[in-house]
Motif scaffolding. Sequence first.
Motif, PDB file in Angstrom:
ATOM      1  N   GLN A  64       0.822  -1.197   0.000  1.00 37.95           N
ATOM      2  CA  GLN A  64       0.000   0.000   0.000  1.00 37.95           C
ATOM      3  C   GLN A  64       0.859   1.251   0.000  1.00 37.95           C
ATOM      4  N   THR A  65       0.283   2.275  -0.576  1.00 39.34           N
ATOM      5  CA  THR A  65       0.918   3.594  -0.470  1.00 39.34           C
ATOM      6  C   THR A  65       0.458   4.230   0.831  1.00 39.34           C
ATOM      7  N   LYS A  66       1.256   5.116   1.356  1.00 39.97           N
ATOM      8  CA  LYS A  66       0.947   5.738   2.634  1.00 39.97           C
ATOM      9  C   LYS A  66       0.142   7.026   2.430  1.00 39.97           C
ATOM     10  N   ALA A  67      -0.818   7.253   3.295  1.00 37.65           N
ATOM     11  CA  ALA A  67      -1.621   8.473   3.253  1.00 37.65           C
ATOM     12  C   ALA A  67      -1.929   8.881   4.677  1.00 37.65           C
ATOM     13  N   ILE A  68      -2.304  10.123   4.840  1.00 35.67           N
ATOM     14  CA  ILE A  68      -2.609  10.650   6.171  1.00 35.67           C
ATOM     15  C   ILE A  68      -4.071  10.364   6.485  1.00 35.67           C
ATOM     16  N   ARG A  69      -4.297   9.747   7.628  1.00 39.35           N
ATOM     17  CA  ARG A  69      -5.656   9.404   8.047  1.00 39.35           C
ATOM     18  C   ARG A  69      -6.394  10.648   8.514  1.00 39.35           C
ATOM     19  N   SER A  70      -7.677  10.748   8.132  1.00 40.33           N
ATOM     20  CA  SER A  70      -8.494  11.894   8.539  1.00 40.33           C
ATOM     21  C   SER A  70      -9.959  11.477   8.578  1.00 40.33           C
ATOM     22  N   THR A  71     -10.821  12.439   8.838  1.00 41.56           N
ATOM     23  CA  THR A  71     -12.258  12.187   8.885  1.00 41.56           C
ATOM     24  C   THR A  71     -12.967  13.118   7.910  1.00 41.56           C
ATOM     25  N   VAL A  72     -13.914  12.566   7.177  1.00 38.23           N
ATOM     26  CA  VAL A  72     -14.704  13.341   6.227  1.00 38.23           C
ATOM     27  C   VAL A  72     -16.111  13.506   6.787  1.00 38.23           C
ATOM     28  N   SER A  73     -16.592  14.754   6.844  1.00 43.97           N
ATOM     29  CA  SER A  73     -17.934  15.037   7.361  1.00 43.97           C
ATOM     30  C   SER A  73     -18.919  15.166   6.208  1.00 43.97           C
ATOM     31  N   VAL A  74     -20.101  14.580   6.396  1.00 46.28           N
ATOM     32  CA  VAL A  74     -21.155  14.651   5.384  1.00 46.28           C
ATOM     33  C   VAL A  74     -22.451  15.030   6.089  1.00 46.28           C
ATOM     34  N   LYS A  75     -23.123  16.055   5.562  1.00 46.44           N
ATOM     35  CA  LYS A  75     -24.363  16.500   6.183  1.00 46.44           C
ATOM     36  C   LYS A  75     -25.470  16.611   5.143  1.00 46.44           C
ATOM     37  N   THR A  76     -26.602  15.962   5.435  1.00 49.22           N
ATOM     38  CA  THR A  76     -27.787  16.078   4.595  1.00 49.22           C
ATOM     39  C   THR A  76     -28.900  16.679   5.447  1.00 49.22           C
ATOM     40  N   ASP A  77     -30.114  16.658   4.933  1.00 49.93           N
ATOM     41  CA  ASP A  77     -31.226  17.192   5.715  1.00 49.93           C
ATOM     42  C   ASP A  77     -31.655  16.268   6.851  1.00 49.93           C
ATOM     43  N   VAL A  78     -31.231  14.988   6.806  1.00 48.01           N
ATOM     44  CA  VAL A  78     -31.623  14.054   7.857  1.00 48.01           C
ATOM     45  C   VAL A  78     -30.439  13.377   8.538  1.00 48.01           C
ATOM     46  N   ASP A  80     -26.137  13.472   9.730  1.00 49.62           N
ATOM     47  CA  ASP A  80     -24.848  14.121   9.949  1.00 49.62           C
ATOM     48  C   ASP A  80     -23.849  13.000  10.207  1.00 49.62           C
ATOM     49  N   VAL A  81     -23.019  12.726   9.182  1.00 52.75           N
ATOM     50  CA  VAL A  81     -22.199  11.520   9.174  1.00 52.75           C
ATOM     51  C   VAL A  81     -20.719  11.867   9.156  1.00 52.75           C
ATOM     52  N   LYS A  82     -19.925  11.016   9.789  1.00 49.03           N
ATOM     53  CA  LYS A  82     -18.463  11.115   9.719  1.00 49.03           C
ATOM     54  C   LYS A  82     -17.909   9.811   9.163  1.00 49.03           C
ATOM     55  N   ILE A  83     -17.006   9.954   8.170  1.00 53.24           N
ATOM     56  CA  ILE A  83     -16.398   8.799   7.514  1.00 53.24           C
ATOM     57  C   ILE A  83     -14.898   8.816   7.782  1.00 53.24           C
ATOM     58  N   ASP A  84     -14.382   7.727   8.314  1.00 51.58           N
ATOM     59  CA  ASP A  84     -12.947   7.596   8.575  1.00 51.58           C
ATOM     60  C   ASP A  84     -12.264   7.200   7.269  1.00 51.58           C
ATOM     61  N   THR A  85     -11.254   7.953   6.877  1.00 53.53           N
ATOM     62  CA  THR A  85     -10.580   7.619   5.623  1.00 53.53           C
ATOM     63  C   THR A  85      -9.818   6.301   5.709  1.00 53.53           C
ATOM     64  N   LYS A  86      -9.490   5.842   6.915  1.00 54.53           N
ATOM     65  CA  LYS A  86      -8.912   4.512   7.048  1.00 54.53           C
ATOM     66  C   LYS A  86     -10.026   3.484   6.908  1.00 54.53           C
ATOM     67  N   GLY A  87     -10.046   2.797   5.812  1.00 56.13           N
ATOM     68  CA  GLY A  87     -11.077   1.813   5.533  1.00 56.13           C
ATOM     69  C   GLY A  87     -12.327   2.397   4.920  1.00 56.13           C
ATOM     70  N   GLY A  88     -12.484   3.731   5.044  1.00 52.91           N
ATOM     71  CA  GLY A  88     -13.695   4.354   4.515  1.00 52.91           C
ATOM     72  C   GLY A  88     -14.940   3.954   5.275  1.00 52.91           C
ATOM     73  N   ASP A  89     -14.815   3.742   6.595  1.00 55.20           N
ATOM     74  CA  ASP A  89     -15.937   3.315   7.425  1.00 55.20           C
ATOM     75  C   ASP A  89     -16.781   4.503   7.889  1.00 55.20           C
ATOM     76  N   ILE A  90     -18.072   4.262   8.080  1.00 51.47           N
ATOM     77  CA  ILE A  90     -18.948   5.259   8.700  1.00 51.47           C
ATOM     78  C   ILE A  90     -18.827   5.085  10.211  1.00 51.47           C
TER      79      ILE A  90
END
Length: 544
Positions: A64-78, A80-90
């Motif tokens: 694997q190539t190395k990348a910096i782990r972070s969190t992606v926030s997603v907000k809809t009308d119903v 409010d989700v956070k996705i971990d870039t490691k594995g792409g898990d909710i």
Amino acid sequence: MESQRTFLFIGLLLVSYLLFQEWNTAYNQPKIDTSATTQVTTPTSTPVSDDVPASSQDDVPVAQTKAIRSTVSVKTDVLDVKIDTKGGDIVEAKLLQHAETHGSEEPYLLLGEFENKQYIAQSGLIGLNGPDASRDGRPVYESTQSAYTLEGDELRVPLTFVDSKGIVYTKTYVFKAGKYDVALEYDVNNTSADPIQVQLYTQVKRTVQNKGSMVDQTYLGAAYGTNEEPYEKYSFDDMSEANLNKNTQGGYIAFIQHYFVSAWVPNQTVNSTIYTLLRNGQGIIGVKNEPVNVAANSSSTMNATYYMGPKDSDALEAIQEDLDLTVDYGWLFFISQPLFVLLKLIYGVVGNWGIAIIAITILVKTALYPLTKAQYTSMAKMRMLQPKMQALKERYGDDRQKFGQATMELYRKEKVNPMGGCLPLLLQMPIFLALFYVFLESTELRHAEFMLWLTDLSAKDPYYVLPILFGASMFLTQKLQPMTVTDPMQQKMMTYMPLVFTFFFIIFPFPSGLVLYWLVSNLITIAQMLYIYRGMEKKGLKVR
């Protein structure tokens, strides 16, 4: 069968049910060995981490190539989700249309870390060349944005990972306005000169939790559906005894709790394996799709759907035909489901769930009136035979055979069925229990206001007005229908039944909507009793 005995019968059923629930909580908890690791046993397969299931083939390390782990926030009308870039898990999901507690402005936290417990949704690619099968750990994806907000009807959130061979893995979550279900699209672009094989898995991981005491919540645990078994529970205790390994086409897996559910629904045309894992106090239920071969210089897309939200029967059924069964109405679901549909129709007209409960109670009691009339008519006739029954006892003394024969002859002559008061009650009990589960399980009643002090029909009456009124209605019923039992112990039990039920409803957190139903049902029963007795008295029959 007396009216007082009816209450006693219902009370014994409820007490037995609740005592069983409490016993199950105290003595039937999962036995978890945190020093050992349990895994799905698939031939010649080896798991690569606690979170990742075994592949259908030998796992091969993928650089694997190395990348910096972070969190992606997603907000809809119903959501409010956070996705971990490691594995792409909710790793976190808040339900914006549902409050954490009644009157709170904080949205309900369905997924995430809370009270030292974890509840997350995971997915990835295993198999011969799956990045999640690497000995280096799960892949860390890259995202072009750290935060996304839904502005139209649809929002796509792509996460990309490129391995050392240049193979591009794109994991895209697709959110839609007003929807709690999220589409997962997994694109594999094989830019290498060799064919590869990957296998999609989707799973939910949750810290083992004990079920709450008594009636404060319904089933808490995993469930699944296959093409042969539409709905089966698989509790933490089941996981501790054996790992699930079910082959099916389509199906679903879910974690269920009171009012809410999270579920993965795989592509319904693909053959899958439903599995469970139990490791270090974490329970996992998931689905592995069949392996997919991706030729050199070609691409392939795999997909699934994840639902995280309230137990909305219509929304769940729209995703998968059996998924609505996770709204668990128990073994009487075939009665509860139409009753709930009727309750929603009434609510659509009156606009108040409390009034809807009163209305459906009136409709149900009206529909059952012929049974109620048969019950009280039979009881009245039995009471009128008491003097003749007493005379037979005095005449035959201890000769039980002759007394029994004379009693049956008396019943035949007077055209009285001794079971006439019991059978109607038994026929009404399934409807009573079905409504019990409707009011206990329906998300719509959570934080639903009625009037005055009743601001949450899913919570107990804060001032205990309804339990006290219910006890008073039981007391009135006893006064209207004099006690005829001669045994002193039974007389005492019947006399104290109103107090027992009142105390019962006060100490246990029965939803006020359920107690409202019982109170209204009791009041209607009193009215029907008076009407039936008045009709019999007009015919010259003394029934009171």
